[in-house]
Each structure stands twice: as structure tokens, then as C-alpha cells.
Motif scaffolding. Structure first.
Motif, PDB file in Angstrom:
ATOM      1  N   ASP A   7      51.793  52.635  36.542  1.00 59.29           N
ATOM      2  CA  ASP A   7      52.360  52.156  35.298  1.00 59.29           C
ATOM      3  C   ASP A   7      53.273  50.960  35.484  1.00 59.29           C
ATOM      4  OD1 ASP A   7      53.322  54.461  32.689  1.00 59.29           O
ATOM      5  OD2 ASP A   7      52.409  52.484  32.612  1.00 59.29           O
ATOM      6  N   VAL A  10      51.619  47.700  36.848  1.00 59.33           N
ATOM      7  CA  VAL A  10      50.879  46.890  35.884  1.00 59.33           C
ATOM      8  C   VAL A  10      51.831  46.092  35.010  1.00 59.33           C
ATOM      9  CG1 VAL A  10      49.402  46.949  33.865  1.00 59.33           C
ATOM     10  CG2 VAL A  10      48.909  48.412  35.806  1.00 59.33           C
ATOM     11  N   ARG A  11      52.821  46.766  34.517  1.00 56.66           N
ATOM     12  CA  ARG A  11      53.757  46.084  33.622  1.00 56.66           C
ATOM     13  C   ARG A  11      54.449  44.940  34.348  1.00 56.66           C
ATOM     14  NH1 ARG A  11      54.383  50.894  31.156  1.00 56.66           N
ATOM     15  NH2 ARG A  11      52.537  51.120  29.895  1.00 56.66           N
ATOM     16  N   ALA A  14      52.182  42.018  34.692  1.00 50.49           N
ATOM     17  CA  ALA A  14      51.952  41.362  33.423  1.00 50.49           C
ATOM     18  C   ALA A  14      53.198  40.618  32.964  1.00 50.49           C
ATOM     19  CB  ALA A  14      51.540  42.394  32.384  1.00 50.49           C
ATOM     20  N   ALA A  15      54.343  41.272  33.112  1.00 52.68           N
ATOM     21  CA  ALA A  15      55.570  40.654  32.648  1.00 52.68           C
ATOM     22  C   ALA A  15      55.870  39.389  33.438  1.00 52.68           C
ATOM     23  CB  ALA A  15      56.730  41.640  32.772  1.00 52.68           C
ATOM     24  N   GLY A  19      51.718  35.911  30.163  1.00 55.57           N
ATOM     25  CA  GLY A  19      50.578  35.399  29.430  1.00 55.57           C
ATOM     26  C   GLY A  19      49.354  35.202  30.279  1.00 55.57           C
ATOM     27  N   ASP A  20      48.652  34.125  29.976  1.00 57.20           N
ATOM     28  CA  ASP A  20      47.310  34.040  30.534  1.00 57.20           C
ATOM     29  C   ASP A  20      47.261  33.434  31.929  1.00 57.20           C
ATOM     30  OD1 ASP A  20      46.150  31.097  28.769  1.00 57.20           O
ATOM     31  OD2 ASP A  20      48.090  31.623  29.615  1.00 57.20           O
ATOM     32  N   ARG A  21      48.381  33.426  32.593  1.00 58.43           N
ATOM     33  CA  ARG A  21      48.344  32.862  33.934  1.00 58.43           C
ATOM     34  C   ARG A  21      47.961  33.891  34.985  1.00 58.43           C
ATOM     35  NH1 ARG A  21      53.164  30.678  35.882  1.00 58.43           N
ATOM     36  NH2 ARG A  21      54.264  32.032  34.449  1.00 58.43           N
ATOM     37  N   LEU A  22      47.899  35.150  34.569  1.00 58.51           N
ATOM     38  CA  LEU A  22      47.470  36.204  35.480  1.00 58.51           C
ATOM     39  C   LEU A  22      46.100  35.858  36.057  1.00 58.51           C
ATOM     40  CD1 LEU A  22      47.626  39.164  36.611  1.00 58.51           C
ATOM     41  CD2 LEU A  22      46.670  39.900  34.443  1.00 58.51           C
ATOM     42  N   ASP A  88      52.752  34.231  42.879  1.00 60.50           N
ATOM     43  CA  ASP A  88      52.074  33.268  42.009  1.00 60.50           C
ATOM     44  C   ASP A  88      51.096  33.922  41.044  1.00 60.50           C
ATOM     45  OD1 ASP A  88      53.430  31.138  43.120  1.00 60.50           O
ATOM     46  OD2 ASP A  88      51.920  30.823  44.678  1.00 60.50           O
TER      47      ASP A  88
ATOM     48  N   GLU B  39      44.058  41.106  26.310  1.00 61.86           N
ATOM     49  CA  GLU B  39      45.383  41.043  25.695  1.00 61.86           C
ATOM     50  C   GLU B  39      45.268  41.363  24.207  1.00 61.86           C
ATOM     51  OE1 GLU B  39      49.079  37.940  25.921  1.00 61.86           O
ATOM     52  OE2 GLU B  39      47.193  37.143  25.188  1.00 61.86           O
ATOM     53  N   GLN B  64      50.680  43.359  27.057  1.00 66.39           N
ATOM     54  CA  GLN B  64      50.772  42.342  28.110  1.00 66.39           C
ATOM     55  C   GLN B  64      49.364  42.176  28.667  1.00 66.39           C
ATOM     56  OE1 GLN B  64      53.615  40.960  28.864  1.00 66.39           O
ATOM     57  NE2 GLN B  64      55.213  42.420  28.257  1.00 66.39           N
ATOM     58  N   PRO B  65      49.042  40.975  29.144  1.00 68.53           N
ATOM     59  CA  PRO B  65      47.698  40.788  29.711  1.00 68.53           C
ATOM     60  C   PRO B  65      47.441  41.808  30.818  1.00 68.53           C
ATOM     61  CG  PRO B  65      48.847  38.692  29.540  1.00 68.53           C
ATOM     62  CD  PRO B  65      49.847  39.755  29.199  1.00 68.53           C
ATOM     63  N   GLU B  74      44.728  52.968  33.991  1.00 71.48           N
ATOM     64  CA  GLU B  74      45.931  53.423  33.273  1.00 71.48           C
ATOM     65  C   GLU B  74      45.623  54.516  32.261  1.00 71.48           C
ATOM     66  OE1 GLU B  74      49.377  52.464  33.088  1.00 71.48           O
ATOM     67  OE2 GLU B  74      48.730  51.898  35.092  1.00 71.48           O
ATOM     68  N   LEU B  98      40.965  37.212  27.545  1.00 77.35           N
ATOM     69  CA  LEU B  98      41.477  35.889  27.875  1.00 77.35           C
ATOM     70  C   LEU B  98      40.523  35.177  28.818  1.00 77.35           C
ATOM     71  CD1 LEU B  98      45.242  36.678  28.510  1.00 77.35           C
ATOM     72  CD2 LEU B  98      44.212  35.626  26.498  1.00 77.35           C
ATOM     73  N   ARG B  99      39.931  35.967  29.661  1.00 75.43           N
ATOM     74  CA  ARG B  99      39.016  35.350  30.620  1.00 75.43           C
ATOM     75  C   ARG B  99      37.771  36.204  30.766  1.00 75.43           C
ATOM     76  NH1 ARG B  99      42.818  32.864  33.011  1.00 75.43           N
ATOM     77  NH2 ARG B  99      43.819  34.826  33.483  1.00 75.43           N
ATOM     78  N   LYS B 114      45.830  29.836  47.670  1.00 75.85           N
ATOM     79  CA  LYS B 114      46.998  30.674  47.347  1.00 75.85           C
ATOM     80  C   LYS B 114      46.767  32.117  47.796  1.00 75.85           C
ATOM     81  CE  LYS B 114      48.110  29.938  42.928  1.00 75.85           C
ATOM     82  NZ  LYS B 114      49.008  29.870  41.754  1.00 75.85           N
TER      83      LYS B 114
END
Ligand SMILES: Nc1nc2c(ncn2[C@@H]2O[C@H](COP(=O)(O)OP(=O)(O)OP(=O)(O)O)[C@@H](O)[C@H]2O)c(=O)[nH]1
Ligand SMILES: [Mg+2]
Lengths: 203, 122
Positions: A7, A10-11, A14-15, A19-22, A88, B39, B64-65, B74, B98-99, B114
Motif C-alpha cells: 500500500d 504504491v502511494r 505515485a506521490a 502525475g504522468d512522469r511515472l 527519477d 489515473e 494517483q497514477p 492492491e 496515461l500510457r 537511468k
């Protein structure tokens, strides 16, 4: 290994990404039955529960009372699934491909979008790895072979293994003990290096 | 559990399929890979939408994504079931991918570097 409760993991990921940079990347751990796939995922990553379903035919259940809602009965199969959270906003996912032939239906789905694959081989039963080697060769998925040196097995000369598996010279081959985290880590580094080589070599 | 039958140690109990999804299997090719990032759109749930508790849990997890695989893990439902639930939510415009990696796009050189640095530093 420590089981980090998923749990929070994951949070956090994400946090942190906001956003969509994951960015998620996927590597497959393949190989024959009992070759060390689950062990490898466990020694290098945070193992998480993941189930998929297998649709059973009447025959595989062995009874005729299988009329489900849509006439099919399924069973759930646990998959090897692990994640490595890197800096990153990068998350590397490891998926073990089920060794038994009857679970091969999952391979195509798992291979989609995979950056590369590790074929684990047991020195005592190299032939069990043929199927996985063939599969990735045919699919064009970059892969390497990691030879698990089980106790009692003599340390093989890597060249002999290469010949036995009829591997192209470009395919990296490593002797390893995936119970050891450092060893599992060097396997992953080798496969990513290999993928990178192939990417940069492209015209 | 009384109706469960065991195939063998590798397979779990034999279950009636897709109770959660009211018998539906995958409705369409959704183009979702296990590592596709999902998301919630943040759109208010329409009153007419028939959402089960599972839908709501899933939606909450997607604030969140989150990748499809993490989501399934989960919520602790099999992948196929989660596909159907995600599909429902996308139909209602409550969830977006998103992707979507239906094209099987793999990381580029920058990401690979990276990744390599990250692994070396582990
Ligand atoms: N000596 C040695 N034993 C290993 C190594 N890797 C795995 N094992 C042992 O081999 C056995 C099988 O390993 P698993 O990780 O369960 O193999 P698997 O590929 O997941 O097996 P299936 O999922 O049944 O196909 C376990 O008892 C491990 O402890 C290794 O590198 N060296
Ligand atoms: Mg296993």
C-alpha cells in the motif's frame, strides 16, 4: 527478505512522481520448471501478490459440472511479480513467466512492452531452457541467459553452455546464483546493458 | 469454499468465473499492458452509473497514477477481473490510461540509462 507493505509503496511512488512522469519498465524472468524464477524475483525485488486466471476446460477439471455464468470455469494462478523502485520516478517490474507448459498462454501478454528478458537455465537440465530461448529469439525480444549453478553441479564452462544452447554470440551469458541478491542484480544489469547496446547500435 | 476444487498446488481453487464482473469476460481489446499507467479523471461519478464496491475501490486507488499490475495487486483481484472493471470505468470516463502500451513501446535510450544507473546503485 522484508515484505514491505505494498500500500505505502504504491502511494509513495505515485506521490513522488506527481502525475504522468511515472515511468514503468518491465523485464521478464523466464525459464523451465523449477529453475529459480521465483527465487530471483524475490531476492532482488519487493514481491507483490498478483493473480491471473486460467480458463479450464471441462476435461482439465475432470468433472462435468462446470457451467459457470458464461459456461467456463477458471482457476487463479499466482504469478511471480516484483517491483524495484528506482530514483527519477522509475519503477522496474519483474514478471516471472510460468514454467509449466499449460501456462504458456500468458507469455504473449507478458512479453508485450517488455524491454528484455532473462532466461534462467539450470546447468543440469539445459534442454529445459530451449523453449524460452526459441520464444524470445522468434519474438525479437532482447534476452540473456543466466545459468543457475545449483549445489552439487560442477561449475560449467560458459562456452560449453553457449554451445549446448546454440546461442548467438551476441546473447550475454552469465553464471549466477540467484539466491544471492548481488548475483541477481548483476543479471539485471547485464540484460539492461544488452538492451541499451542494441538500442544504440540501431542506425 | 465448499464448491472449490483444487487442481494442484500451482493452481488455486477452482472458482465460478467472474462473479464480480457478473459473468462478463473481457469486452474488447483494451490495449492495456500490465505496466500501463492508469489515473482517475476526477470526473464526478454520474448518478446513473452502476458502480460496485470494487469499482469504487479501484477508482480510489487510481487517484494517483498507478500501473495496471500494481492496481490488480492492491485490489487483490485476478488480472482478468480488473480488466473488466477498468473497462467499465473507462467507459464512464472516470478513468484514463496515461500510457496505453498496446503498441508495446519500450523505453528509449534515456530511460534505459537511468535504469542502468539506478540498478548499479542498488
Ligand atoms: N543452488 C541453487 N539453488 C537455487 C538457485 N535458484 C533457486 N534455487 C532453488 O531451486 C528451487 C526452485 O526455485 P524456484 O525459484 O521455486 O524456481 P521456479 O523457476 O520459480 O519454479 P517454478 O515456478 O515451479 O517453475 C528452490 O528450492 C530454490 O531455493 C540457485 O541459483 N542456486
Ligand atoms: Mg516459481
Amino acid at each position: 527478505m522484508d515484505y514491505v507493505h505494498s500500500d505505502a509503496a504504491v502511494r509513495d511512488t505515485a506521490a513522488a512522481t506527481g502525475g504522468d512522469r511515472l515511468i514503468a519498465a518491465k523485464i521478464l524472468i523466464a525459464g523451465g520448471f523449477g529453475v529459480g524464477k521465483t527465487t530471483m524475483v524475490g531476492s532482488i525485488s519487493e514481491i507483490r501478490p498478483l493473480r491471473t486466471e486460467e480458463v479450464l476446460t471441462d476435461r482439465s477439471v475432470g468433472v462435468d459440472d462446470t457451467t459457470g455464468v458464461d459456461g467456463k470455469t477458471s482457476t487463479t494462478v499466482a504469478m511471480d511479480f516484483g517491483r524495484i523502485t528506482l530514483p527519477d520516478d522509475l519503477v522496474l517490474y519483474l514478471f516471472g513467466t510460468p514454467g509449466q507448459q499449460r501456462f504458456w498462454f500468458m507469455w504473449d501478454e507478458l512479453s508485450l512492452g517488455a524491454l528484455g528478458a532473462v532466461v534462467l537455465a539450470d546447468v543440469r537440465r539445459l534442454a529445459d531452457s530451449f523453449a524460452a530461448v526459441d520464444y524470445f529469439e522468434e519474438r525479437g525480444t532482447p534476452f540473456m541467459v543466466a545459468v543457475n549453478c545449483f549445489d552439487g553441479a560442477e561449475r560449467k564452462n560458459p562456452d560449453d553452455v553457449r554451445i549446448a544452447l546454440d546461442l548467438d554470440e551476441s546473447v550475454p551469458l552469465l553464471l549466477c546464483d540467484v539466491r544471492d541478491r548481488e548475483s541477481a542484480k548483476s543479471v539485471l544489469i547485464t540484460v539492461v546493458e544488452h538492451v541499451l547496446d542494441r538500442t544504440t547500435a540501431r542506425p | 469454499m465448499s464448491s472449490d476444487r483444487w487442481l494442484d498446488d500451482d493452481a488455486g481453487p477452482v472458482v465460478r468465473p467472474y462473479t464480480v464482473t457478473r459473468g462478463r469476460t473481457r469486452l474488447r481489446e483494451d490495449g492495456l499492458d500490465l505496466i500501463s499507467v492508469l489515473e482517475a479523471t476526477g470526473v464526478a461519478v454520474p448518478r446513473r452509473a452502476r458502480l460496485d464496491p470494487e469499482h469504487r475501490t479501484l477508482l480510489a486507488l487510481c487517484r494517483q497514477p498507478i500501473t495496471f499490475a500494481d492496481l490488480a495487486s492492491e485490489i487483490d483481484l485476478p488480472i482478468g477481473v480488473v480488466r473488466v472493471l477498468v473497462d467499465d470505468l473507462r467507459d464512464e470516463n472516470l478513468l484514463r490510461a496515461l500510457r496505453p502500451t498496446s503498441t508495446g513501446d519500450v523505453p528509449d535510450e534515456f530511460v534505459l540509462r537511468k535504469l542502468l544507473n539506478g540498478l548499479r546503485a542498488l
